[in-house]
Structures are given as structure tokens and as C-alpha cells.
Design an enzyme around this catalytic site. Structure first.
Site, PDB file in Angstrom:
ATOM      1  N   GLY A 139     -45.072 -53.864 -47.498  1.00  0.00           N
ATOM      2  CA  GLY A 139     -46.013 -53.573 -46.413  1.00  0.00           C
ATOM      3  C   GLY A 139     -46.263 -52.090 -46.331  1.00  0.00           C
TER       4      GLY A 139
ATOM      5  N   LYS B 297     -36.514 -58.997 -28.722  1.00  0.00           N
ATOM      6  CA  LYS B 297     -35.649 -57.823 -28.627  1.00  0.00           C
ATOM      7  C   LYS B 297     -34.424 -58.115 -27.764  1.00  0.00           C
ATOM      8  CE  LYS B 297     -39.519 -54.721 -29.453  1.00  0.00           C
ATOM      9  NZ  LYS B 297     -40.663 -54.016 -28.821  1.00  0.00           N
TER      10      LYS B 297
END
Lengths: 437, 437
Positions: B16, B209
Site C-alpha cells: 500500500g 481500537k
């Protein structure tokens, strides 16, 4: 792989068993299972060195010894945890331990700020670890982030409140309006200042921490003697009043910067002194005995770390974090990242470090005064950022905030202004941080 | 030992090359010398996998490839840095890389929050590292302190602002008084919210998260589906007005707690929802796209970490910190601390998690109303901490803040109160944190 509890234990020698050492001993026992799971092997006390073993009835007698030399090089010891403090004889003990291949965990900022070169060299030669998270900012995980998390970034600045005693005194002076001596007495009475507060109030403690922070942040060997140091003994109620009038407060800050001069040459500046900062700044809100450190890096931008900077349990938490790391390294027969002074940048003298000044003057209230004062700044090449004048009877109060200039030029300007006939009194001189320039 | 630049290079495959990947590639080149000094060996790009190599004229063509499978298992690669995001096909790539003995650095929170068990197992089996600092709170060094610095302490709570988009929207609603939809539109226009903002505003991002934070803090496997999740779409201008009247504001928080019930049984609670906090609370001052996380531990006490939670360069800083750590481990043929889920605590359902509620009601202004409302709380075993009543014409505004009670009991109480004849409208219901109970 064997379960943690079946592996050979990591054996710990604890040097010193006062406020912090007592908490370390307690947590090693109470959290034994947790620590084993996290370290990958049991972590056990092999011995505790104290000056007077007969004075510690609370500790297992078979662990106590007064013979530190024997303990730190004993075959039965893997890691030495040093919580005695001071330089000699501790330096000799830790060098002996490292030479014997023991890893070392210490909270000794004075020693690290003076003798880190010897200690790192001994650790490298032996392939042993030297960890010291508890030496700066107590419980706050700060050194590991600087050493490891930001290892791929370029740190430009570390600035923070790293001494709780002075922060308590300045916070109290700010809220009560009282003077320094009176506030120090009160702090001593309440246990926030030691019987001999010199190391704190004269900035020695903060300077040691600044040396450690600058060394790690800039990969350069910086010792305490490289750090420009001013304490808080000269901070007056007038300084705090002047700060308050401008929406600012005064903090004792450790400031470590990477400075690039006009020719692109890099250097490191490390200093400890009282600073005026805006009340809106994050460090302004850090009260009492808390510590907080601001870090600026090229890619990460601004970071802040906040927490308890001292105390038995908080400091013990940092020591145990290091101890688990060292134990893990032992279990995998590896070691943690080494220190590095590869950048070896020169340390910039304070006089050449760019700073900004706030100067508050009591002047004669007549025409031409501002012109004379402004001329003094101009003569030293110092550019003025803001001026505020207000009349008080037949005198005027004049406040000048400068742009950045070399500290020596600012100092000379203030000296010259003090000699001007039109200036009755230099009410307050204070460096300024945390504002747009 | 050989000088860093003479050792065999650590070869990196970058998957990426968007906003973060581009910054990583830039820093790897620009900081090559620094990185080599810190890692102990040169750190070099072996290849960059992108979907369309022809779309990246800014990158060296010899490094570009669309063949991810080949790259991640190539003999020429030591470390895989994954910045593609999403679950499949990334999961397969990373498992293949780990099985081939490559260490992995990733910022992929969604993947870690769902499939960390597989990934850690593969890393352990191969003796490889799996690092993911950038997955939570961007540039803020948070996971390494949790994993390492606090390894000898007992963390009881992690609470913070971990999503910049929702923090920007709530901050803007607070300062403008505008409603949610309008503020979201403005945030999209300014680039603070994505075209499809679902992952942010519905709390999916924060929940991933929270799962990662709870897993590390409590040594327990917590996945995103274990996290109670409420987004900000139902937060109204009335909620923020109610908060403002009480000196509070509203933030979307991720809250991970160790909960001990009356029988001493421990469990873990992880949740994401809007919360009313006092304006004096440190998290209240965290504005815009910044992140801040509060950690409480038995010995360390309160800690706070603050910094940029997103963005190319800040995230790249965290990725490079991990990359240097992984490279260092390779140089010494070791590996970093392993993950641990040894505590394996049960996850507590939201209904049984102790919370506090703020309830703002519009009620009939007549005798006996307060008694009826108070009775409803009492019927559910909920104790009231504070009540404030004020008259507005023929109606009264009634604000109740409760003590801690199981969330389900609070929810049922609110449902029942909404059905009372004397209650015209339930104006605002919001959980409360950061105050004395």
C-alpha cells in the site's frame, strides 16, 4: 516452549530498600504470577542490599545483606536493580555488575547524567541491558517512547515539567500570591520539599533529567554540566503577578532543543530555568507534584506525556516495567536496543541559544522613555514583539515581550536597560515559551 | 561488531502506498542514515505492492509490483509493512508472511480487532514480530507503553478519545450550537469526515481500537464484537446544551475497564459511546482531530498520552518506530515481547457494566412530580447523586445525575420515566464519566 513458571527464574538483586525499593519488593511478591506470565519466567528476589540489615524486620532476613560488592557479582544474580542514588559508590557497583554480565535497572538520574558513557560502554561490552525509565518523570513512560517508538522520527524538541517540588512551589505562589521563601517553608512543612531542598529548587534534579532527555532525543552525549541551569529561588511574587496580568503563569521547565543555525549547522541546547507560559498552554494546567513532558518530532508532530513524577509506587511501576523488559530479554537470550550517541551534535552555549524575553519595567512617565528603551533593544539586534504601557501615578509600567534572539543579546539588553536613568526598576525578567513568535 | 552500514540490510516490503505509505517510503529514503544508525543495519525497501503500478510515477519502477503474494514471501524480504487496511485479502497476506518468517508491522486496526489470535499464533510459531503501534491513536506512543513500560503494573482503566472525526464534529457542535447532521456536512466539506463516514460516526473505528487497547491492557483476548458500541449520530444540540449548562461537554470515548464484582470476580468491560465529562477534565480540552488517552494503573496512578491520531506523517512516524524495533530485533536475531492473553478474563456485558447517567427531563410544574421521578429511580435500585430543577413557564426542567448502577438498570429507569404522565419529554440521556461518585 516451557510454561513461564517452569523456566529458570530471573534472579534479582535489589540495592536499597527505602520508599521505592520497598514498593518494588512488595510488587515483586504480590504480583509474582503476573510478572512471570509477562516476563516469560519467574522473577525472584535473590537478595536485598541495605546499609543496616537489622533495621529491616519487615523483610525476609535470608535475603538481606550489607555486602553489596558480593551481591552484585554473585552467580545467583541475573539483574541488579539500583535504588540507592548518588554517584559513588554506586557507579563502581553498577560497573562491576555490568562487567559480570548482569543487566541493570536504575532510577539514578544523577549518575546517568554524569557517567552514562562508562555505563553504556560496560553494558555493550558485556551484552547486558541498562534500563532507567524511572530516572526521569517517575511513572510516566517517556524514555522508552523516546528510545523506541520515535526511533524512526526526528525529534526537534523536548520540553517539560520534570520536578514536582518546584512545580508545587510555583503553583502555590501563583494561587496565593505569596513570595518564594514563605512558600518553600510551607512546602517543607507539608512534605512537598525535602529538608535540604537544594537539588530541587536550584534545578540540579531537573538539569540531570534534561541531560538524560537530550541524550536520548538527539543521540548525543549530553551531561548535566552541559545543561544551563537556573533554579526558582529568584522567582518573586512580582514575577508571578506580571505573568498573571498577561494571562500567563511561571513554570520551571527543562527544555532540550535541536537548533539549526543560519549555515545549516545543527547543535543541541539543553537548559533548565523558570519560564513564562500562557495559561492556555497544556503545561500551565499541570499542578502540584505532577510531571508533564511535551515532545515535538518532524513526522509525529506534538505529543504530550503526563503523570506522577515521583513517589514510591509510581516510581516502582517504572522500575518493574524495565525489570520485565530485561527479564524478557534474558529469557530469549537477547537484549534491548542499545543507546546511541551516533549523532554526536555539539552542545550550544546558553548565550547562543535563541530565546524570548518578557521584561517588565517601572519607568518615568514622560515623553521619550519608550524611545530610549526601544533603542536599547535595537542596539543589541533584538526585535520587539509586543509592548504594553500603563500609567501608575507619576510612573509608568512598561512591559516588553521580544522576538527570538540569542540569549546573551537579551541579557545584555536587560543589563543596559537597568542602567537607563528613565528606568526606575526592572520589575521582572523572564524567558517566554509556548507562544507564536 | 560491524558498523551498521556494513551489516546486511533489513529488507522491507511495503504493502500500500497511499497517504501513510507514501510518507513511510519518503522517510525510509530521506532518513536512511539515521535509521541505519538506530536499527543497527541499513533498512531498505525491497518492494512496494500497489494495485496499479502504472499509477505511481513518483516511485522507483523497479520496486513496484502488483503481485502481493510473491512479494510477502520473497526470500529477499525480512519485514512486511502493511498499510492497505481492511480484513480480506490482507489477513491471508500477513499470515503467509508470518509463516514465511517475516516480521510484520501494520496499522490495520480492523484486522487486529477481529483476527489477532490467528496472527499472534502465526507470529509465535515462526518466532517473528508483529507490531502495530500505528493502529491506535496514530503517532502517540501508546501501545508500547501498555505492552512494555507498564508490564510490571496492574492497569485498571484505559479511557480516551481515539477517533479524530467524531471529536472534530462534537467539538464543533459544542462551539457552534449546531445540530449533528449540519455539522457532519460541514466536516465532510472541510475534509474532516470521509465521503462514507459510517466507520467513524457509528463508532466502528473506535470500537476496533477499544478491542486492541483492552486486549493489551488486561492480557485478555477482546474482539471488536465484544465492545459495546454507540456512535454520535443520536447526539443532539439539546444534549450539548444540557452539558454546557452543567459545565460539561460531550466526547465520544473508548472506555476499557477492569471490573471486580462483589464476589471478587474480575471481568473486562469495553465500550464506545458518547459521554458527558466536566469541562475541567483533561480530555475535555482535546479539540479537533487530536487524540488523547488516559491510563490508570495500581502503582503508576494516572497517566495521559496526547498527540495526533491520524494523518500521513504522524502515522508514518509510528510505523517507522515499529520498523526500527523489528529491524533491531532481526539484527540481534531476537524478537520483541510477545503478546499475552494469559489473564483470559471474561468480557462483561454492557447491561452489567456499572455506569452513571445524566438525565434531563421536561416535566409538568406541579407538586409530586419529583417524587414520582425519584421513585422510578428507587424502584430500579438506582441512587441519585444530584438533582436540579428550574421552572420554565408552566413546565419545569429537571436534571438528574445518578450514582453508579448497572447500565441495564439505568436504561430501564429511563424507559419507565419516559412513560410517566408527568414527564413531557426526555430531553437528553447521556452517560457521565470523570467525576467523583
Amino acid at each position: 516452549m516451557a510454561a513461564p513458571e517452569e523456566r529458570p527464574a530471573i534472579r534479582v538483586a535489589l540495592l536499597g530498600c527505602g520508599t521505592v525499593g520497598g514498593q518494588v519488593a512488595r510488587l515483586l511478591t504480590e504480583q509474582a504470577e503476573e510478572l512471570a506470565a509477562r516476563a516469560g519466567a519467574p522473577v525472584e528476589l535473590a537478595g536485598i542490599a541495605v546499609r543496616r540489615p537489622d533495621k529491616h524486620p519487615e523483610l525476609p532476613p535470608e535475603l538481606l545483606t550489607a555486602d553489596v560488592e558480593q551481591l552484585v557479582t554473585s552467580d545467583d544474580v541475573d539483574v541488579v536493580v539500583e535504588l540507592v542514588g548518588g554517584i559513588e559508590p554506586v557507579r563502581g557497583w553498577l560497573l562491576a555488575a555490568l562487567k559480570a554480565g548482569k543487566s541493570v535497572v536504575t532510577a539514578n538520574k544523577a549518575l546517568l547524567a554524569e557517567h552514562s558513557a562508562d555505563l553504556f560502554e560496560a553494558a555493550d561490552a558485556a551484552g547486558a541491558d541498562l534500563y532507567f525509565e524511572a530516572a526521569v518523570a517517575g511513572a510516566i513512560p517517556l524514555l522508552r517512547p523516546l528510545r523506541e517508538s520515535l526511533a524512526g522520527d526526528r525529534i526537534t524538541r523536548v520540553m517539560g515539567i520534570v520536578n514536582g517540588t518546584t512545580n508545587y512551589i510555583l503553583s502555590a505562589m501563583d494561587s496565593t500570591g505569596a513570595g518564594y521563601a514563605e512558600t518553600l517553608d510551607e512546602a517543607s512543612r507539608l512534605g512537598y520539599a525535602e529538608a535540604d531542598p537544594t537539588a530541587d529548587v536550584d534545578g540540579y534534579d531537573a538539569a540531570s533529567k534534561a541531560a538524560i532527555l537530550a541524550s536520548l532525543a538527539f543521540h548525543t552525549r549530553v551531561t548535566a554540566s552541559d545543561v544551563h541551569r537556573e533554579g526558582i529561588a529568584d522567582v518573586t511574587a512580582a514575577d508571578l503577578a506580571a505573568a498573571r496580568m498577561l494571562g500567563r503563569t511561571v513554570k520551571l521547565l527543562a527544555i532540550c532543543e535541536r537548533v539549526t543555525d543560519d549555515d545549516g549547522v545543527e547543535s543541541v541546547s539543553a537548559r533548565v530555568h523558570p519560564v513564562m507560559i500562557p495559561r492556555s498552554h497544556q503545561l500551565a494546567g499541570v499542578g502540584g507534584a505532577f510531571n508533564a513532558v511535551y515532545v515535538e518530532a518532524d513526522a509525529a508532530g506534538e505529543l504530550m506525556f503526563y503523570g506522577q513524577g515521583a513517589g514510591g509506587a509510581p516510581t516502582a511501576s517504572a522500575v518493574l516495567g524495565d525489570l520485565v523488559a530485561v527479564a524478557r530479554n534474558r529469557v530469549v537470550a537477547g537484549r534491548g536496543p542499545r543507546e546511541s550517541a551516533h549523532a554526536a551534535l555539539p552542545v550550544r552555549p546558553m548565550g547562543q541559544t535563541p530565546t524570548r524575553y518578557h521584561v517588565s519595567l517601572s519607568v518615568a512617565d514622560r515623553a521619550g522613555v519608550l524611545a530610549q528603551v526601544a533603542q536599547a533593544f535595537a542596539d543589541h539586534g533584538v526585535s520587539i514583539a509586543a509592548v504594553r504601557q500603563s500609567d501608575v501615578g507619576d510612573r509608568a509600567s512598561l512591559v516588553v515581550v521580544t522576538h527570538q534572539a540569542p540569549d546573551a543579546a537579551l541579557q545584555s539588553t536587560v543589563d543596559e536597560i537597568g542602567r537607563l536613568d528613565v528606568v526606575h526598576e526592572v520589575v521582572s525578567v523572564m524567558r517566554v515559551e509556548g507562544e507564536d513568535q
